[in-house]
Design a protein around this motif. Structure first.
Motif, mmCIF file in Angstrom:
data_model
loop_
_atom_site.group_PDB
_atom_site.id
_atom_site.type_symbol
_atom_site.label_atom_id
_atom_site.label_comp_id
_atom_site.label_asym_id
_atom_site.label_seq_id
_atom_site.Cartn_x
_atom_site.Cartn_y
_atom_site.Cartn_z
ATOM 1 N N UNK A 130 0.804 -1.234 0.000
ATOM 2 C CA UNK A 130 0.000 0.000 0.000
ATOM 3 C C UNK A 130 0.833 1.279 0.000
ATOM 4 N N UNK A 131 0.270 2.299 -0.639
ATOM 5 C CA UNK A 131 0.782 3.660 -0.537
ATOM 6 C C UNK A 131 -0.351 4.473 0.091
ATOM 7 N N UNK A 132 -0.164 4.889 1.336
ATOM 8 C CA UNK A 132 -1.232 5.548 2.106
ATOM 9 C C UNK A 132 -0.876 7.017 2.299
ATOM 10 N N UNK A 133 -1.825 7.889 1.968
ATOM 11 C CA UNK A 133 -1.605 9.338 2.056
ATOM 12 C C UNK A 133 -2.459 9.913 3.175
ATOM 13 N N UNK A 134 -1.854 10.780 3.985
ATOM 14 C CA UNK A 134 -2.639 11.520 4.979
ATOM 15 C C UNK A 134 -2.135 12.949 5.014
ATOM 16 N N UNK A 135 -3.078 13.881 4.904
ATOM 17 C CA UNK A 135 -2.749 15.303 4.946
ATOM 18 C C UNK A 135 -2.906 15.788 6.382
ATOM 19 N N UNK A 136 -1.788 16.083 7.017
ATOM 20 C CA UNK A 136 -1.812 16.417 8.439
ATOM 21 C C UNK A 136 -2.505 17.743 8.723
ATOM 22 N N UNK A 137 -2.634 18.612 7.721
ATOM 23 C CA UNK A 137 -3.281 19.903 7.943
ATOM 24 C C UNK A 137 -4.773 19.857 7.678
ATOM 25 N N UNK A 138 -5.251 18.780 7.056
ATOM 26 C CA UNK A 138 -6.662 18.717 6.668
ATOM 27 C C UNK A 138 -7.526 18.023 7.705
ATOM 28 N N UNK A 139 -6.912 17.397 8.720
ATOM 29 C CA UNK A 139 -7.672 16.641 9.722
ATOM 30 C C UNK A 139 -7.514 17.319 11.085
ATOM 31 N N UNK A 140 -8.616 17.584 11.785
ATOM 32 C CA UNK A 140 -8.524 18.216 13.110
ATOM 33 C C UNK A 140 -7.608 17.429 14.047
ATOM 34 N N UNK A 141 -6.921 18.152 14.928
ATOM 35 C CA UNK A 141 -5.986 17.514 15.854
ATOM 36 C C UNK A 141 -6.635 16.384 16.640
ATOM 37 N N UNK A 142 -7.896 16.575 17.015
ATOM 38 C CA UNK A 142 -8.575 15.578 17.847
ATOM 39 C C UNK A 142 -8.790 14.262 17.120
ATOM 40 N N UNK A 143 -8.811 14.301 15.788
ATOM 41 C CA UNK A 143 -9.034 13.080 15.003
ATOM 42 C C UNK A 143 -7.761 12.517 14.404
ATOM 43 N N UNK A 191 1.785 14.225 4.407
ATOM 44 C CA UNK A 191 1.828 15.524 3.739
ATOM 45 C C UNK A 191 1.566 16.630 4.755
ATOM 46 N N UNK A 192 2.218 17.760 4.543
ATOM 47 C CA UNK A 192 2.104 18.930 5.433
ATOM 48 C C UNK A 192 2.392 18.541 6.883
ATOM 49 N N UNK A 193 3.494 17.853 7.070
ATOM 50 C CA UNK A 193 3.834 17.402 8.422
ATOM 51 C C UNK A 193 4.180 18.574 9.337
ATOM 52 N N UNK A 194 4.501 19.725 8.755
ATOM 53 C CA UNK A 194 4.789 20.906 9.565
ATOM 54 C C UNK A 194 3.600 21.373 10.366
ATOM 55 N N UNK A 195 2.396 20.943 9.997
ATOM 56 C CA UNK A 195 1.175 21.314 10.717
ATOM 57 C C UNK A 195 0.774 20.275 11.756
ATOM 58 N N UNK A 196 1.585 19.241 11.925
ATOM 59 C CA UNK A 196 1.243 18.204 12.904
ATOM 60 C C UNK A 196 1.481 18.723 14.321
ATOM 61 N N UNK A 197 0.503 18.531 15.235
ATOM 62 C CA UNK A 197 0.676 18.998 16.618
ATOM 63 C C UNK A 197 1.831 18.290 17.323
ATOM 64 N N UNK A 218 7.639 2.521 5.406
ATOM 65 C CA UNK A 218 8.584 3.585 5.074
ATOM 66 C C UNK A 218 7.831 4.903 5.142
ATOM 67 N N UNK A 219 8.431 5.888 5.796
ATOM 68 C CA UNK A 219 7.785 7.190 5.932
ATOM 69 C C UNK A 219 8.421 8.171 4.962
ATOM 70 N N UNK A 220 7.562 8.785 4.158
ATOM 71 C CA UNK A 220 7.952 9.930 3.344
ATOM 72 C C UNK A 220 7.108 11.101 3.832
ATOM 73 N N UNK A 221 7.767 12.160 4.264
ATOM 74 C CA UNK A 221 7.056 13.333 4.771
ATOM 75 C C UNK A 221 7.259 14.498 3.800
ATOM 76 N N UNK A 222 6.353 15.451 3.843
ATOM 77 C CA UNK A 222 6.461 16.617 2.967
ATOM 78 C C UNK A 222 5.921 17.846 3.676
ATOM 79 N N UNK A 223 6.457 18.989 3.319
ATOM 80 C CA UNK A 223 5.968 20.253 3.883
ATOM 81 C C UNK A 223 6.352 21.401 2.961
#
Length: 605
Positions: free
Chosen positions: A346-359, A395-401, A431-436
């Motif tokens: 699998x290649x799984x994408x998650x946008x860290x800025x698009x999901x509320x911190x609580x979720x 993606x957008x890991x700079x917005x991760x709490x 394997x982790x690929x991060x972006x910001x």
């Protein structure tokens, strides 16, 4: 004759012979009337399916206690004649051998395809019947054999019909599962098949369509043309309306069915026209299977970025992709994954800025059952767990709490995760690929990003250049996007004028490739079919001066932040500070609520 049990079809598998029980009983009665002896017919489970005279009361009962001879005939598949009941060695196991109510018997197997499905028994209960059996055993064996063959033929007919039903059911399932609409008819045009896709497109149920003439149900069907011209037709455009008076546009094929050069029917398959374009684009472009060949550009700077990414694709090291918004960071991440040893996983994408911190935590790590109010009873696996063996793109890991940054650090260090509400650690191989698009060193200085996580992520730094630094790639990107949106929008665009191309090449593109793509989609929408893109077809904002080129990067960033802060202050003053107001502000700005809260915190608002 009380040693019998009632036959319960629910309690055991029903044999084939029991499915033709009426025929079995009729055969038993014919034999008894013709030969003047009592007849019993049992199946392979010793259930009496046919009986006459004294044994008629055992009909549909299972006989086990005195089934020794029946068992022998079923297993050997040979006829057997009993002239001395109780004295024959076959009778030895029977408890009633010394007081047998049979005075004689002939037993004949019902066989089909080397399997015995039952036994026909001719039995005598008095001396007259015994004499008849003994004196005519050869004739009776021959006659009973013909009756057994008749039952075997009935069984074969049943098996063929059941096989046909299974085949038809399988074919019907397959036909209903295909994406295309399927309609078939006989040589007279009477509909014989009408699958679910056809029913959906035309708004007519299968039961309403089958049995009616195709011209009455779907007048625009290509089947009419195929039958009237005695010819097959391919990829013809069909226009019409369905029962809801909605316009439908189809691409259709109609193929004749022939037997010995005689037309016996026809089959039509069709798809909505717009879906053909989508499928064609998906098959030719395959965006979800992006590889480095799909990263458009021949400039030296993009070549170097692609070469570096390709060199590290085969390793398992963590990669940090940086670059402005719209430069194609996710496209590079997909290409790295699809060129790696993990490509089939699998290649799984998650946008860290698009999901509320609580979720975000539960999305990444999953949760155990009952972990929090609203949690699914059975719990839920996280995206990292679902990426097992593959790659997860943050993606957008700079917005991760910050509190989640600690958990990501643990994934990198220990290769384990812990679900929300869980106590055990789960080993993961990802394997982790991060972006910001952010400057993480500035975020570290502001205590918004962990320094230790930064160094763990930045094992292999990959910088994606902005479009203004690879101007020579713009004509190639324009050709690609022209082809892409011509297919999607069903237009044949002949090209672009030099004047319009100059506008696109000289624009600074603060939104990078994503902004260029938006501009090209806009232009193709407003360019006539068979036309050429001109200045008049380009979006108006391309002709508005952009100040981005007037500032040094740091100056521009500072001015951008000042403008953003001022915009937020005005929005809060106008809309208010309630939750509903902030949701409205976030929606107006095109960002998530969680991102809005981070911006408010950043500017102390």
């Amino acid at each position: 004759m009380d040693n019998a049990t009632s036959f319960d079809e629910e309690a055991m598998d029903v044999g084939y012979l029991s499915k033709i029980q009426r025929d079995v009983q009729s055969i038993a009665e014919v034999i008894s009337a013709a030969l003047k002896v009592e007849t019993e017919i049992v199946d392979e489970d010793y259930v009496v399916l046919g009986a006459t005279g004294r044994i008629r009361g055992l009909l549909m009962h299972q006989r086990l206690s005195d089934s020794h001879i029946n068992r022998y005939v079923l297993e050997s598949k040979h006829p057997f004649v009993l002239t001395r009941p109780g004295q024959h060695k076959m009778c030895a196991p029977c408890s009633d051998k010394d007081d047998c109510y049979y005075l004689g018997g002939i037993y004949y197997p019902i066989t089909l395809k080397d399997k015995c499905h039952g036994v026909i028994s001719l039995v005598g209960f008095n001396e007259i019947q015994r004499e008849i059996l003994i004196n005519n055993q050869n004739t009776f064996l021959d006659f009973t054999g013909k009756m057994a063959d008749l039952l075997a033929a009935k069984l074969q007919e049943l098996m063929i019909m059941e096989e046909l039903r299974r085949t038809n059911k399988s074919l019907e399932t397959i036909i209903n599962a295909v994406y295309e609409g399927i309609i078939s008819c006989d040589e007279k045009g009477i509909i014989t098949c009408f699958n679910e896709t056809a029913a959906k497109n035309y708004g007519i149920s299968k039961h309403e369509a089958i049995g009616k003439h195709v011209s009455h149900v779907v007048p625009n069907s290509l089947l009419n043309k195929a039958l009237s011209h005695s010819n097959s037709f391919y990829e013809e455009k069909i226009e019409g309306t369905n029962t809801l008076e909605e316009s439908i546009s189809l691409i259709s094929n109609a193929i004749l069915i022939k037997e010995a050069d005689a037309i016996v029917g026809a089959v039509e398959s069709f798809s909505p026209e717009e879906s053909i374009y989508r499928v064609a684009y998906r098959l030719t472009k395959r965006e979800q299977d992006a590889a480095f060949d799909h990263i458009i550009g021949s400039s030296q700077i993009i070549k170097e970025a692609k070469e570096m990414a390709l060199n590290v694709a085969q390793s398992s090291s963590t990669i940090l992709i940086t670059g402005e918004s719209g430069t194609g960071k996710e496209l590079f991440a997909r290409a790295i994954h699809n060129s790696s040893l993990r490509a089939k996983e699998p290649f799984v994408v998650i946008n860290c800025s698009a999901i509320p911190d609580s979720l975000l935590e539960s999305e990444l790590f999953g949760y155990e059952k009952g972990a929090f109010t609203g949690a699914k009873h059975e719990g839920k696996p996280g995206l990292i767990e679902l990426a097992e063996g593959g790659t997860i793109f943050l993606d957008e890991i700079g917005d991760m709490p910050l509190h989640l940054q600690v958990k990501i650090l643990r994934v990198l260090q220990e290769k384990t995760i812990q679900k929300v509400g869980g106590t055990k650690r789960i080993a993961v191989d990802v394997r982790i690929i991060a972006a910001t698009h952010q400057n993480l060193k500035e975020q570290i200085a502001k205590k918004l990003f962990r320094e230790d996580l930064y160094y763990r992520l930045n094992v292999i730094p990959l910088v994606i250049p902005p479009l203004r630094q690879r101007v020579s790639d713009i004509p190639l990107l324009i050709d690609y996007m022209c082809e892409k949106y011509s297919l999607i929008l069903k237009k044949n665009i002949q090209g672009i004028t030099q004047e319009a191309l100059n506008v696109l090449v000289n624009y600074p593109w603060p939104g990078n490739v994503r902004e260029l793509e938006n501009a090209m989609e806009y232009a193709i929408n407003f360019t006539p079919n068979q036309g050429i893109i001109t200045n008049e077809n380009l979006p108006p904002w391309l002709f508005t001066p952009v100040e981005i080129a007037l500032y040094e990067p740091e100056d521009f960033k500072e001015k951008l932040q000042m403008g953003e802060k001022q915009l937020l202050m005005e929005a809060l003053e106008k809309t208010g500070t309630s939750l509903a107001a902030k949701k409205q502000i976030a929606m107006n700005m095109g960002i998530g609520l969680a991102t809005l809260y981070r911006k408010l915190k950043r500017y102390n608002l």
